[in-house]
Design an enzyme around this catalytic site. Structure first.
Site, PDB file in Angstrom:
ATOM      1  N   CYS A 176       0.810  -1.221   0.000  1.00  0.00           N
ATOM      2  CA  CYS A 176       0.000   0.000   0.000  1.00  0.00           C
ATOM      3  C   CYS A 176       0.845   1.274   0.000  1.00  0.00           C
ATOM      4  CB  CYS A 176      -0.951   0.002   1.187  1.00  0.00           C
ATOM      5  SG  CYS A 176      -2.153  -1.316   1.074  1.00  0.00           S
ATOM      6  N   HIS A 191      -3.384   7.441   2.569  1.00  0.00           N
ATOM      7  CA  HIS A 191      -3.769   6.131   2.041  1.00  0.00           C
ATOM      8  C   HIS A 191      -5.179   5.808   2.527  1.00  0.00           C
ATOM      9  CE1 HIS A 191      -3.854   2.041   0.872  1.00  0.00           C
ATOM     10  NE2 HIS A 191      -3.663   1.532   2.081  1.00  0.00           N
ATOM     11  N   ASN A 203      -9.994  -0.021  -0.280  1.00  0.00           N
ATOM     12  CA  ASN A 203      -8.533   0.067  -0.230  1.00  0.00           C
ATOM     13  C   ASN A 203      -7.985  -0.449  -1.561  1.00  0.00           C
ATOM     14  OD1 ASN A 203      -5.800  -0.233   0.193  1.00  0.00           O
ATOM     15  ND2 ASN A 203      -6.002  -1.255   2.181  1.00  0.00           N
TER      16      ASN A 203
HETATM   17  N1  ACO Z   1     -18.504  -8.506   8.531  1.00  0.00           N
HETATM   18  C1  ACO Z   1     -18.967  -8.798   9.755  1.00  0.00           C
HETATM   19  N2  ACO Z   1     -18.167  -9.132  10.763  1.00  0.00           N
HETATM   20  C2  ACO Z   1     -16.838  -9.182  10.541  1.00  0.00           C
HETATM   21  C3  ACO Z   1     -16.285  -8.894   9.275  1.00  0.00           C
HETATM   22  C4  ACO Z   1     -17.184  -8.559   8.245  1.00  0.00           C
HETATM   23  N3  ACO Z   1     -16.764  -8.257   7.005  1.00  0.00           N
HETATM   24  N4  ACO Z   1     -14.958  -9.031   9.352  1.00  0.00           N
HETATM   25  C5  ACO Z   1     -14.656  -9.379  10.613  1.00  0.00           C
HETATM   26  N5  ACO Z   1     -15.799  -9.472  11.327  1.00  0.00           N
HETATM   27  C6  ACO Z   1     -15.961  -9.815  12.725  1.00  0.00           C
HETATM   28  C7  ACO Z   1     -14.789 -10.588  13.266  1.00  0.00           C
HETATM   29  O1  ACO Z   1     -14.906 -11.959  12.953  1.00  0.00           O
HETATM   30  C8  ACO Z   1     -14.897 -10.321  14.754  1.00  0.00           C
HETATM   31  O2  ACO Z   1     -15.870 -11.157  15.279  1.00  0.00           O
HETATM   32  P1  ACO Z   1     -15.657 -11.837  16.712  1.00  0.00           P
HETATM   33  O3  ACO Z   1     -15.574 -10.694  17.666  1.00  0.00           O
HETATM   34  O4  ACO Z   1     -16.879 -12.685  16.859  1.00  0.00           O
HETATM   35  O5  ACO Z   1     -14.370 -12.604  16.593  1.00  0.00           O
HETATM   36  C9  ACO Z   1     -15.427  -8.902  14.806  1.00  0.00           C
HETATM   37  O6  ACO Z   1     -15.989  -8.632  13.517  1.00  0.00           O
HETATM   38  C10 ACO Z   1     -14.359  -7.857  15.112  1.00  0.00           C
HETATM   39  O7  ACO Z   1     -13.225  -8.110  14.298  1.00  0.00           O
HETATM   40  P2  ACO Z   1     -11.957  -7.182  14.314  1.00  0.00           P
HETATM   41  O8  ACO Z   1     -10.964  -7.712  13.349  1.00  0.00           O
HETATM   42  O9  ACO Z   1     -11.516  -6.955  15.711  1.00  0.00           O
HETATM   43  O10 ACO Z   1     -12.586  -5.836  13.769  1.00  0.00           O
HETATM   44  P3  ACO Z   1     -11.925  -4.423  13.696  1.00  0.00           P
HETATM   45  O11 ACO Z   1     -12.771  -3.437  14.377  1.00  0.00           O
HETATM   46  O12 ACO Z   1     -10.464  -4.454  14.028  1.00  0.00           O
HETATM   47  O13 ACO Z   1     -12.048  -4.108  12.133  1.00  0.00           O
HETATM   48  C11 ACO Z   1     -10.634  -4.121  10.169  1.00  0.00           C
HETATM   49  C12 ACO Z   1     -11.421  -4.959  11.188  1.00  0.00           C
HETATM   50  C13 ACO Z   1     -11.637  -3.265   9.423  1.00  0.00           C
HETATM   51  C14 ACO Z   1      -9.951  -5.083   9.212  1.00  0.00           C
HETATM   52  C15 ACO Z   1      -9.641  -3.240  10.894  1.00  0.00           C
HETATM   53  O14 ACO Z   1      -8.893  -4.011  11.804  1.00  0.00           O
HETATM   54  C16 ACO Z   1      -8.670  -2.546   9.956  1.00  0.00           C
HETATM   55  O15 ACO Z   1      -9.034  -1.662   9.219  1.00  0.00           O
HETATM   56  N6  ACO Z   1      -7.370  -2.900  10.025  1.00  0.00           N
HETATM   57  C17 ACO Z   1      -6.352  -2.229   9.272  1.00  0.00           C
HETATM   58  C18 ACO Z   1      -6.358  -2.604   7.832  1.00  0.00           C
HETATM   59  C19 ACO Z   1      -5.396  -1.675   7.129  1.00  0.00           C
HETATM   60  O16 ACO Z   1      -5.261  -0.505   7.434  1.00  0.00           O
HETATM   61  N7  ACO Z   1      -4.682  -2.119   6.188  1.00  0.00           N
HETATM   62  C20 ACO Z   1      -3.746  -1.156   5.573  1.00  0.00           C
HETATM   63  C21 ACO Z   1      -2.770  -1.751   4.885  1.00  0.00           C
HETATM   64  S1  ACO Z   1      -3.446  -2.737   3.619  1.00  0.00           S
HETATM   65  C22 ACO Z   1      -2.124  -3.207   2.640  1.00  0.00           C
HETATM   66  O17 ACO Z   1      -0.992  -2.870   2.851  1.00  0.00           O
HETATM   67  C23 ACO Z   1      -2.396  -4.172   1.516  1.00  0.00           C
END
Ligand code: ACO
Length: 323
Positions: free
Chosen positions: A113, A250, A280
């Protein structure tokens, strides 16, 4: 001195738009969950006839037209991508060929990214080093092709697209008031390599593999890394957040964007956010966001614009540009 000045900008998106609700029959998720946790409302997904090279070439053509240049004016094509059409040759030479450029050189860069931030910084050095006069810097991705469409934790987050800039060598006093790339800072830390990766490759499995991410772990590090590298750029340029006209981060997650801007003291109205439209798009996300803000008249010649990205590796970086 020589400055690398933005001469033109363009973008290209796949025809097909996939809305959050379209995932509801594919994985257990909802429009509400995706929008609330990420800010994403829709993303573009490449069709069979659309590839990283075709999208990159379309964005490059748009940037050349915006710059009032022809392919003959370009001597370096630099493509940031983690989703090349083939393992080799570089997608950049494919795009060079599609544009009919028969001179100069072309190569790909891979910093996930952060790829566009690395590429614009590299182009700047080639220009300042006298190896290139006009560079097409392209971020192009088809992440839809490396997603695990059964993993709701990743497949809802990414989209396809491309954005391109033409950078041009210009004689300059090279002060903060002069147009061009003012300052940059790049970082990486491979101790985090297993938090965001693709589980295949030519040197291991011999397959392409799928994207794997520990989202919470990435999130935990993102804001600190982004703000550190931006503070480094502020120090190098001798500015504060108040001097900025626009912040173009980003586009991975609106919560990361908002938290970074808040920590840096960047006013909300200066932040360009397009994650709701594109998801993204990895190395394409910053030039796509720039394209939107230039096209709608927000970013104008002479504005001070801060670009930033963080991604797999981890890699991260920031670039300050007098537009
Ligand atoms: N729909 C519904 N529920 C979901 C989904 C979905 N699409 N995805 C995950 N969940 C659930 C999980 O299973 C979890 O359930 P559980 O509590 O029963 O285990 C719950 O939601 C919470 O999951 P988390 O992973 O803790 O959710 P979080 O609030 O952290 O959000 C996310 C997830 C959006 C991926 C976030 O962590 C994020 O944005 N991370 C950073 C990603 C990023 O910035 N990447 C940048 C670089 S990308 C690159 O370089 C290619």
């Amino acid at each position: 001195m020589i400055r690398s000045v933005v001469r033109g900008i363009g973008s290209a998106l796949p025809r097909r738009i996939m809305k959050n609700a379209d995932f509801e029959g594919i994985v257990e998720t909802s429009d509400e969950w995706i929008a609330q946790r990420t800010g994403i409302r829709q993303r573009h997904i490449a069709g069979d006839d659309e590839t990283t090279a075709s999208l990159g070439a379309d964005a490059a053509r748009a940037a050349l037209s915006n710059a009032g240049l022809t392919p003959d004016d370009i001597d370096l094509v630099l493509v940031a991508t983690s989703t090349p059409d083939n393992t080799f040759p570089a997608t950049a030479v494919d795009i060079q060929n599609r544009l009919g450029i028969r001179h100069g050189f072309a190569f790909d860069m891979q910093a996930v990214c952060s790829g566009f931030i690395y590429a614009i910084t590299t182009a700047d050095l080639y220009i300042k080093g006298g190896l290139a006069t006009r560079v097409l810097v392209i971020g192009a991705e088809t992440f839809s092709r490396i997603l695990d469409w059964t993993d709701r934790g990743t497949c809802v987050l990414f989209g396809d697209g491309s954005g391109a800039l033409v950078l041009e060598a210009v004689e300059s006093q090279a002060t903060l008031a002069d147009r061009g790339i003012v300052a940059a800072s790049l970082r990486s830390d491979g101790t985090h390599k297993d938090k965001l990766f693709v589980d295949g490759g030519p040197g291991t499995t011999g397959t392409v593999g799928h994207l794997r991410m520990e989202g919470r772990e990435v999130f935990k590090h993102a804001v600190g890394m982004i703000t550190d590298v931006i503070e480094d750029v502020f120090a190098k340029a001798g500015i504060t957040a108040d001097d900025l006209d626009w912040f173009v981060p980003h586009q991975a997650n609106k919560r990361i964007i908002d938290a970074s801007a808040r920590k840096l003291g960047i006013a909300e109205e200066k932040v360009v956010t397009t994650v709701q439209l594109h998801g993204n798009t990895s190395a394409a996300s910053v030039p796509l966001a720039l394209s939107v803000a230039v096209a709608d008249g927000r970013i104008k010649k002479g504005d001070l614009v801060l670009l930033e990205a963080m991604g797999g590796g981890f890699t991260w970086g920031a670039v300050l540009v007098r537009w």
